[in-house]
Motif scaffolding. Structure first.
Motif, PDB file in Angstrom:
ATOM      1  N   GLY A  30      -4.336  -6.924  -6.722  1.00 43.33           N
ATOM      2  CA  GLY A  30      -3.517  -8.080  -6.756  1.00 43.33           C
ATOM      3  C   GLY A  30      -2.807  -8.337  -5.203  1.00 43.33           C
ATOM      4  N   HIS A  31      -2.562  -7.186  -4.836  1.00 40.05           N
ATOM      5  CA  HIS A  31      -2.078  -7.194  -3.378  1.00 40.05           C
ATOM      6  C   HIS A  31      -3.059  -8.004  -2.559  1.00 40.05           C
ATOM      7  N   ASN A  32      -4.205  -7.828  -2.530  1.00 43.86           N
ATOM      8  CA  ASN A  32      -5.021  -8.522  -1.618  1.00 43.86           C
ATOM      9  C   ASN A  32      -5.155  -9.968  -2.001  1.00 43.86           C
ATOM     10  N   TYR A  33      -5.176 -10.444  -3.340  1.00 44.87           N
ATOM     11  CA  TYR A  33      -5.099 -11.644  -3.523  1.00 44.87           C
ATOM     12  C   TYR A  33      -3.759 -12.512  -3.038  1.00 44.87           C
ATOM     13  N   GLN A  34      -2.816 -11.706  -3.112  1.00 42.84           N
ATOM     14  CA  GLN A  34      -1.750 -12.465  -2.715  1.00 42.84           C
ATOM     15  C   GLN A  34      -1.621 -12.525  -1.081  1.00 42.84           C
ATOM     16  N   CYS A  35      -2.470 -11.792  -0.500  1.00 42.09           N
ATOM     17  CA  CYS A  35      -2.708 -12.029   1.007  1.00 42.09           C
ATOM     18  C   CYS A  35      -3.380 -13.148   1.492  1.00 42.09           C
ATOM     19  N   GLY A  36      -4.151 -13.521   0.356  1.00 42.02           N
ATOM     20  CA  GLY A  36      -5.005 -14.650   0.546  1.00 42.02           C
ATOM     21  C   GLY A  36      -4.059 -15.984   0.727  1.00 42.02           C
TER      22      GLY A  36
END
Length: 62
Positions: A30-36
């Motif tokens: 989820g964190h990595n998705y938000q970084c996108g």
């Protein structure tokens, strides 16, 4: 009423079976998705911040 109770029991059973590692990996995804949603250096910094493995995370808790 019985369907709702069955649904609740199913959800509780499934979530109880998840390991801490699975929860951590889910939050990390989820964190990595938000970084996108970020661009350039901000995205890279965001991804680096969330790049810790579960084992490293466990070590830092001690």
């Amino acid at each position: 009423m019985q369907k709702m109770l069955l649904l609740l029991l199913t959800v509780l059973t499934l979530t109880a079976g998840c390991s801490k590692r699975a929860w951590y990996n889910g939050f990390k995804s989820g964190h990595n998705y938000q970084c996108g949603n970020l661009e350039g250096d901000a995205r890279e910094k965001c991804l680096q911040k969330g790049g810790m493995s579960y084992d490293k995370y466990q070590e830092n808790l001690k």
